[in-house]
Design an enzyme around this catalytic site. Sequence first.
Site, PDB file in Angstrom:
ATOM      1  N   ASP A 122       0.839  -1.197   0.000  1.00  0.00           N
ATOM      2  CA  ASP A 122       0.000   0.000   0.000  1.00  0.00           C
ATOM      3  C   ASP A 122       0.874   1.247   0.000  1.00  0.00           C
ATOM      4  O   ASP A 122       1.886   1.308   0.690  1.00  0.00           O
ATOM      5  CB  ASP A 122      -0.907   0.024   1.238  1.00  0.00           C
ATOM      6  CG  ASP A 122      -1.904  -1.119   1.218  1.00  0.00           C
ATOM      7  OD1 ASP A 122      -2.167  -1.652   0.111  1.00  0.00           O
ATOM      8  OD2 ASP A 122      -2.399  -1.489   2.295  1.00  0.00           O
ATOM      9  N   TYR A 332      -8.487   2.873  -1.828  1.00  0.00           N
ATOM     10  CA  TYR A 332      -7.695   2.779  -0.611  1.00  0.00           C
ATOM     11  C   TYR A 332      -8.270   3.648   0.508  1.00  0.00           C
ATOM     12  O   TYR A 332      -8.413   4.851   0.355  1.00  0.00           O
ATOM     13  CB  TYR A 332      -6.246   3.179  -0.905  1.00  0.00           C
ATOM     14  CG  TYR A 332      -5.329   2.803   0.224  1.00  0.00           C
ATOM     15  CD1 TYR A 332      -5.183   1.470   0.581  1.00  0.00           C
ATOM     16  CD2 TYR A 332      -4.651   3.763   0.957  1.00  0.00           C
ATOM     17  CE1 TYR A 332      -4.381   1.109   1.632  1.00  0.00           C
ATOM     18  CE2 TYR A 332      -3.841   3.405   2.014  1.00  0.00           C
ATOM     19  CZ  TYR A 332      -3.714   2.072   2.348  1.00  0.00           C
ATOM     20  OH  TYR A 332      -2.928   1.712   3.407  1.00  0.00           O
TER      21      TYR A 332
END
Length: 700
Positions: A122, A332
């Site tokens: 991420d 996200y």
Amino acid sequence: MAFNAQVWFAAVNGYTLIITEKPDAASRIASALDAAGKAVRKTENGVPYYVAKRGTDIVVVPALGHLYTVAGKKKTGRSYPVFDFRWVPRYLAERGAARIRTWLKVISKLAENADRFIDACDYDIEGSIIGYSILKYACGGKENAAQRMKYSTLTREELEKSYDEPLGILDFALIEAGLTRHEVDWLYGINLSRALTTAAKNYSGRYATLSTGRVQGPTLKFLETREKRIKCFVPTPYWNVKAKIKVGRRVLEAEYEKNPVEVKAEAEAVIADCQGRDGETEKVNVKTFQQESLFPFDLGSLQSEAYRLFRYTPMRTSSITQRLYLAALISYPRTSSQKLPREIGYKTILKKLGKLPEYRQEAGELLGKPVLKPNEGKKFDPAHPAIYPTGNLPERSLNSAERNVWDLVVRRFMAVFGEPALVQSVKVTVNINGNRFQLNGRRTLDEGWIRLYTPYFKSADVVLPVMEEGQKIGVKQVVLEDKFTLPPARYNPSSLLKRMEKEEIGTKATRAGIIQTLNTRKYTQGEKIEVTDLGLEVADVLNEYCPDVVSLELTRKLEERMDAIQQGNETRKNVLRDTIEILKPVTEKLKENERAIGERLSQALTAARLEERVVGMCPVCKNGKLVIIRSRTSGKRFVGCTNYFEGTCKTSFPLPQKGAVKPTGNTCKSCGYPTVWVWIRGNRPWNLCINPLCPTKKKT
Ligand SMILES: [Zn+2]
Ligand SMILES: [Zn+2]
């Protein structure tokens, strides 16, 4: 450990190794990149990895979140201060992390034959250091050679693009900032927690974990400040004057313009003055205004909305959004952005969502607009846009919490593109013998975006009858209401998170967890957060012996400097040196006062342990407390009155000897005696009234 399944390694040489943060992400990335859309899942000693073909061979291997952590350089037991640390595999520092050893072995093995490395964790502080430390420590120093995939959704299109156009190097500024954060937090946590724990242990001989930290301390402090204000609160009286007036057939309540009135005589004088008089509308003020739509969600606003609507704690919402993200349903979630850039493809997303009957109408309506322009907020996050639905539809069935949060994200996304709502407000001033009273009305003329955000927003309309200036108004009654001021409200998990955000302490990734930790440590309890006596004592000790550590200002300054590292304006070395400078005198002072601190904390711990065993008030002597006791001689468990030790009450009740017993804090509906939870392995916990003569027990 034997690595026998080496057939594949031997056969293939020279491939691209992609590292992801979680197994779900690895599977998604591999199948998105595979030319045929079908990556092959393999496992080695229980560690999954995926093989894909896209011109070259690709191997995608996941981490399990953080595989490395900060630990002391030497084993120091519980002694402090400790300022020397290093990064180690988690299995060396944490109990229960043994699986990490195998995991790292497999990654290292896969790294041996790879000729290209890509970090696809991420794109944020945590993800960046996860990828960095694996490349550095497990892949033989590949952190400078690796490329970086940057994406905000796990959709095929975006993953392909981020693989085809990777960033040339890792984001070292972000990594430095992340490493510093972990190191600083470790230094604070280990030294302060050890100081508190050791003090209590040395005083009482009993071990109990007492923790505090860089962000936890200040957070506990503002909870404590609020708690004390609530506990010391003295209500003061005030009065409200209201006129019940008749308009046509309706009776409306108009507020006296000077409410609240602090002197009773003044309020009474107004009532006397209005006695028997009729009124007249003096002014009718009608205004029409536009109410813009709400902003796109960042993590904080989504957490607070999910709490308001579904009562999910920030921690829970955080883990739900994580799952929705891994299922490629939303972008996200750990973002602080309120922006939705055009590149995400508004129309494509709406078209895909419109395939579901529940969104068909709204999506169709928006797609019919000539221009789609989101109503964005000010907050911006360089790494990710605001949270939005990817347009993908669920491939598996969602549980109800996942469905709720997904629906909320979808409807908020649509609402952001909606037209402003048109609202009319009406303010009427009624004059009764020189005293002015007010009526407030509000009516939504055109719902606009509100319709798209239904059922999550309701406009609070109060429709008034049509009135004109100079109209005679019948007065039914003018009344006086006795009121008392209320103490400040307690924080709930959502408002506490907002306060932390506002004070800029902690990060998106850590705030919810800190709120949880305060609860686990039993410093706080309840959904309307109450600070326990133990929590108050810890806060007091910190305030007294190390005020700097709980100082909001100092904490925020440190946050600013860590942010500055991310901008390239500050160095890790400086921040670490200064952190140690702060902590040195603090730990010395804690050590000097170890005995006094130990005494206070031990007493608070003892009281807390006793409190946990209290089932309720003694129904016989009416001033003792009933507690769960285990007899030293027989080993049997029973409920007894605390006044037994004073020799004034011998009340006791039997308890089941098997399983776990905990107070419920409630009393029996039938006989009024306290009840306990009884939990025997393999059974559901049940509620038991401690009174053997309770009417509920007669049927057997
Ligand atoms: Zn008693
Ligand atoms: Zn009962």
